[in-house]
Design an enzyme around this catalytic site. Structure first.
Site, PDB file in Angstrom:
ATOM      1  N   HIS A 190       0.951  -1.175  -0.016  1.00  0.00           N
ATOM      2  CA  HIS A 190      -0.046   0.214  -0.050  1.00  0.00           C
ATOM      3  C   HIS A 190       0.747   1.288   0.010  1.00  0.00           C
ATOM      4  O   HIS A 190       0.374   2.266  -0.054  1.00  0.00           O
ATOM      5  CB  HIS A 190      -1.059   0.052   1.249  1.00  0.00           C
ATOM      6  CG  HIS A 190      -0.191   0.163   2.497  1.00  0.00           C
ATOM      7  ND1 HIS A 190       0.326  -0.638   3.277  1.00  0.00           N
ATOM      8  CD2 HIS A 190      -0.094   1.577   3.119  1.00  0.00           C
ATOM      9  CE1 HIS A 190       0.806  -0.186   4.424  1.00  0.00           C
ATOM     10  NE2 HIS A 190       0.594   0.989   4.338  1.00  0.00           N
TER      11      HIS A 190
HETATM   12  C1  UD1 Z   1      -2.250   5.630   5.229  1.00  0.00           C
HETATM   13  C2  UD1 Z   1      -1.137   6.335   5.897  1.00  0.00           C
HETATM   14  C3  UD1 Z   1       0.261   5.289   5.766  1.00  0.00           C
HETATM   15  C4  UD1 Z   1      -0.261   3.866   6.636  1.00  0.00           C
HETATM   16  C5  UD1 Z   1      -1.621   3.336   6.046  1.00  0.00           C
HETATM   17  C6  UD1 Z   1      -2.396   2.153   6.877  1.00  0.00           C
HETATM   18  C7  UD1 Z   1      -0.487   8.634   5.653  1.00  0.00           C
HETATM   19  C8  UD1 Z   1       0.154   9.527   5.001  1.00  0.00           C
HETATM   20  N1  UD1 Z   1      -0.460   7.334   5.237  1.00  0.00           N
HETATM   21  O1  UD1 Z   1      -1.853   5.274   4.038  1.00  0.00           O
HETATM   22  O2  UD1 Z   1       1.128   5.674   6.885  1.00  0.00           O
HETATM   23  O3  UD1 Z   1       0.503   2.992   6.609  1.00  0.00           O
HETATM   24  O4  UD1 Z   1      -2.658   4.556   5.885  1.00  0.00           O
HETATM   25  O5  UD1 Z   1      -3.018   1.518   6.011  1.00  0.00           O
HETATM   26  O6  UD1 Z   1      -1.181   8.986   6.428  1.00  0.00           O
HETATM   27  N2  UD1 Z   1      -9.033   4.697   0.527  1.00  0.00           N
HETATM   28  C9  UD1 Z   1     -10.391   4.118   0.453  1.00  0.00           C
HETATM   29  N3  UD1 Z   1     -10.994   3.574   1.643  1.00  0.00           N
HETATM   30  C10 UD1 Z   1     -10.487   4.057   2.808  1.00  0.00           C
HETATM   31  C11 UD1 Z   1      -9.341   4.746   3.170  1.00  0.00           C
HETATM   32  C12 UD1 Z   1      -8.606   5.077   1.858  1.00  0.00           C
HETATM   33  O7  UD1 Z   1     -10.969   3.972  -0.608  1.00  0.00           O
HETATM   34  O8  UD1 Z   1     -11.412   3.792   3.592  1.00  0.00           O
HETATM   35  C13 UD1 Z   1      -8.386   4.976  -0.632  1.00  0.00           C
HETATM   36  C14 UD1 Z   1      -8.510   6.387  -1.351  1.00  0.00           C
HETATM   37  O9  UD1 Z   1      -8.303   6.229  -2.691  1.00  0.00           O
HETATM   38  C15 UD1 Z   1      -7.344   7.279  -0.563  1.00  0.00           C
HETATM   39  C16 UD1 Z   1      -6.398   6.000  -0.726  1.00  0.00           C
HETATM   40  O10 UD1 Z   1      -6.993   4.780  -0.285  1.00  0.00           O
HETATM   41  O11 UD1 Z   1      -7.082   8.201  -1.721  1.00  0.00           O
HETATM   42  C17 UD1 Z   1      -5.024   6.240   0.180  1.00  0.00           C
HETATM   43  O12 UD1 Z   1      -5.704   6.531   1.491  1.00  0.00           O
HETATM   44  P1  UD1 Z   1      -4.756   7.246   2.739  1.00  0.00           P
HETATM   45  O13 UD1 Z   1      -5.457   7.308   3.903  1.00  0.00           O
HETATM   46  O14 UD1 Z   1      -4.527   8.799   2.078  1.00  0.00           O
HETATM   47  O15 UD1 Z   1      -3.287   6.845   2.688  1.00  0.00           O
HETATM   48  P2  UD1 Z   1      -3.098   5.224   2.851  1.00  0.00           P
HETATM   49  O16 UD1 Z   1      -2.227   4.828   1.693  1.00  0.00           O
HETATM   50  O17 UD1 Z   1      -4.207   4.495   3.349  1.00  0.00           O
HETATM   51  N1  UDP Z   2      -3.829  -5.745   8.838  1.00  0.00           N
HETATM   52  C1  UDP Z   2      -5.559  -6.266   8.907  1.00  0.00           C
HETATM   53  N2  UDP Z   2      -5.875  -6.642   7.469  1.00  0.00           N
HETATM   54  C2  UDP Z   2      -5.232  -6.524   6.161  1.00  0.00           C
HETATM   55  C3  UDP Z   2      -3.942  -6.205   6.353  1.00  0.00           C
HETATM   56  C4  UDP Z   2      -3.436  -5.539   7.479  1.00  0.00           C
HETATM   57  O1  UDP Z   2      -5.841  -6.496   9.731  1.00  0.00           O
HETATM   58  O2  UDP Z   2      -5.794  -7.015   5.329  1.00  0.00           O
HETATM   59  C5  UDP Z   2      -3.418  -5.233   9.913  1.00  0.00           C
HETATM   60  C6  UDP Z   2      -2.074  -5.898  10.422  1.00  0.00           C
HETATM   61  O3  UDP Z   2      -2.274  -7.109  11.085  1.00  0.00           O
HETATM   62  C7  UDP Z   2      -1.487  -4.820  11.099  1.00  0.00           C
HETATM   63  C8  UDP Z   2      -2.024  -3.547  10.429  1.00  0.00           C
HETATM   64  O4  UDP Z   2      -3.185  -3.963   9.874  1.00  0.00           O
HETATM   65  O5  UDP Z   2      -1.884  -4.994  12.483  1.00  0.00           O
HETATM   66  C9  UDP Z   2      -1.081  -2.937   9.515  1.00  0.00           C
HETATM   67  O6  UDP Z   2      -1.662  -1.904   8.816  1.00  0.00           O
HETATM   68  P1  UDP Z   2      -0.962  -1.463   7.561  1.00  0.00           P
HETATM   69  O7  UDP Z   2      -0.191  -2.448   6.683  1.00  0.00           O
HETATM   70  O8  UDP Z   2      -2.199  -0.946   6.646  1.00  0.00           O
HETATM   71  O9  UDP Z   2      -0.366  -0.124   8.044  1.00  0.00           O
HETATM   72  P2  UDP Z   2       1.219   0.450   8.373  1.00  0.00           P
HETATM   73  O10 UDP Z   2       1.620  -0.663   9.515  1.00  0.00           O
HETATM   74  O11 UDP Z   2       2.001  -0.006   7.290  1.00  0.00           O
HETATM   75  O12 UDP Z   2       1.212   1.640   8.810  1.00  0.00           O
END
Ligand code: UD1
Ligand code: UDP
Length: 380
Positions: free
Chosen positions: A203
């Site tokens: 992601h």
């Molecule tokens: C965010 C965090 C990242 C974290 C991740 C956990 C920042 C900069 N990034 O990344 O550090 O590792 O969350 O998963 O804060 N979207 C949906 N539904 C949702 C949320 C997001 O469709 O409920 C899609 C949207 O298209 C959005 C994209 O995902 O633009 C990115 O979402 P965003 O929260 O900006 O960043 P993440 O990649 O999720």
């Molecule tokens: N996780 C989950 N379901 C998934 C993928 C991840 O429950 O399909 C959990 C995982 O076990 C961990 C957390 O989500 O606890 C990690 O989230 P993510 O990888 O989105 O964020 P990051 O840790 O990179 O910020």
């Protein structure tokens, strides 16, 4: 004490699952969900499965550019802080929700406490690295998962209010693992044999937002000798579709919706190995003794690499596919992230700081030794 906790993204809900109870045993908590993650699979499922208290506020900021999203959070959090006058703002990790809370707390002169301080990948291209550095320098109380993280802060001159507590994700995993074994039906549902599949998650912006890079990760994963289960983050799904890679992904991989925590942990502990660019998953892989291949060139979780359980391959297809095929050493890993009591320790430290005024701004760095499990053998 009265703590205003800010969460917004999936890994923050997981962390709050153990820290919120530790706070509520000792005082009042106002839980604020910024709404950064809003899909059922990225948000509600964690509150339900992990019994996290319902947020008192949801700012519903949704997805946007970094600036617009963070600004909306700042405005919303500021107004809540004005209303509820907490003694401290508690933040987790390195997302935009974290940074927004740090800015509000430091500007409004409210104590800022941060869980998972001190981590550095030293890659400023990563939005999370910018969030980490800025948050760490706006924090009064930093709860760090490892000695290394405390040393990183030390190097940057952040020396007061730093506490090596261990990692709260280890606490969560220890509590949820047995539950997952009892209740998860994910292996049956996906018709998987334990030890005979690979789990993959992607992601990070650096991996998803460039077509060649994302296609290269698919190339690498397709070299796996086992089926690859791929719970797809919505960001990644959206990029796969726009790059016309979706059909390829769904034909070569077992693509599923993002999973709840219990199903995910069950897959993680039974996978032959995991390929991921997640921060949290790298640690969890170590906790459940599943070899990890990290789809990044650096990591802030350096201990997982130093002990040989995590290998950095970037997005290089050849390195990834050869890492998926190579035999791996299966010695028990060390326990660099504490003893599973980090959340309790954080509750105690917050109480001491806020209620008893034990720690003053000028106090020297406090807890500098890392609690480890009594047995040096594998703890799980
Ligand atoms: C965010 C965090 C990242 C974290 C991740 C956990 C920042 C900069 N990034 O990344 O550090 O590792 O969350 O998963 O804060 N979207 C949906 N539904 C949702 C949320 C997001 O469709 O409920 C899609 C949207 O298209 C959005 C994209 O995902 O633009 C990115 O979402 P965003 O929260 O900006 O960043 P993440 O990649 O999720
Ligand atoms: N996780 C989950 N379901 C998934 C993928 C991840 O429950 O399909 C959990 C995982 O076990 C961990 C957390 O989500 O606890 C990690 O989230 P993510 O990888 O989105 O964020 P990051 O840790 O990179 O910020």
């Amino acid at each position: 004490m009265h703590i205003c906790t800010i969460v917004g993204a999936r890994p923050q809900f997981v962390k709050a699952a153990v820290v919120s109870p530790a706070i509520r045993q000792r005082g009042q908590e106002t839980l604020v969900h910024t709404g950064q993650h809003y899909d059922e699979e990225l948000s509600d499922v964690f509150f339900e499965e992990l019994d996290i208290p319902m947020p008192a506020y949801n700012l519903e900021v949704g997805s946007d550019s970094h600036g617009a999203q963070t600004a909306a959070m700042i405005e919303g959090i500021e107004s809540i802080v004005e209303d509820v006058s907490p003694d401290a703002i508690l933040l987790y990790g390195d997302t935009n929700s974290t940074l927004a809370g740090a800015i509000v707390g430091s500007k409004m002169d409210v104590t800022v406490a941060h869980v998972e301080g001190g981590l550095r990948s030293y890659d400023r291209q990563m939005p999370e690295e910018v969030n980490r550095v800025l948050t760490d320098h706006a924090t009064d109380l930093s709860f760090v998962p490892s000695i290394r993280a405390a040393n990183n802060l030390d190097t940057e001159g952040v020396t007061s209010g730093v506490h090596v507590t261990g990692d709260v994700m280890y606490d969560v995993l220890l509590q949820a693992r047995a539950h997952a074994r009892r209740t998860s039906r994910i292996l049956d549902r996906l018709e998987l044999e334990a030890g005979a599949f690979v789990l993959a998650t992607v992601h990070r912006a650096a991996n998803t937002d460039d077509e060649t890079t994302l296609a290269g990760i698919l190339d690498g994963l397709s070299g796996s000798p086992y089926p690859v289960v791929f719970p797809v983050h919505p960001r990644t799904e959206s990029r796969l579709r726009s790059f016309d890679l979706w059909d390829r992904a769904t034909s070569e991989l077992e693509v599923v919706d993002p999973l709840g925590y219990l199903d995910f942990v069950r897959l993680l502990e039974t996978a032959d190995r995991v390929a991921t660019d997640s921060g949290g998953v790298q640690k969890e892989a170590l906790f459940v003794e599943t070899p990890c291949i990290t789809l990044r060139r650096e990591t802030e979780w350096v201990e997982t690499v130093a002990c040989g359980w995590n290998e950095l391959v970037g997005a290089d297809p050849d390195l990834l596919s050869s890492a998926l095929c190579r035999e791996r050493d299966h010695q028990s890993p060390p326990t660099p992230y504490g003893d599973g009591n980090a959340a309790e320790r954080i509750g105690e430290l917050l109480e001491a700081y806020l209620d008893d005024d034990v720690v003053s701004q000028d106090a020297p760095p406090t807890v500098r030794s890392l609690p480890t499990p009594k047995s040096s053998k594998s703890k799980l």
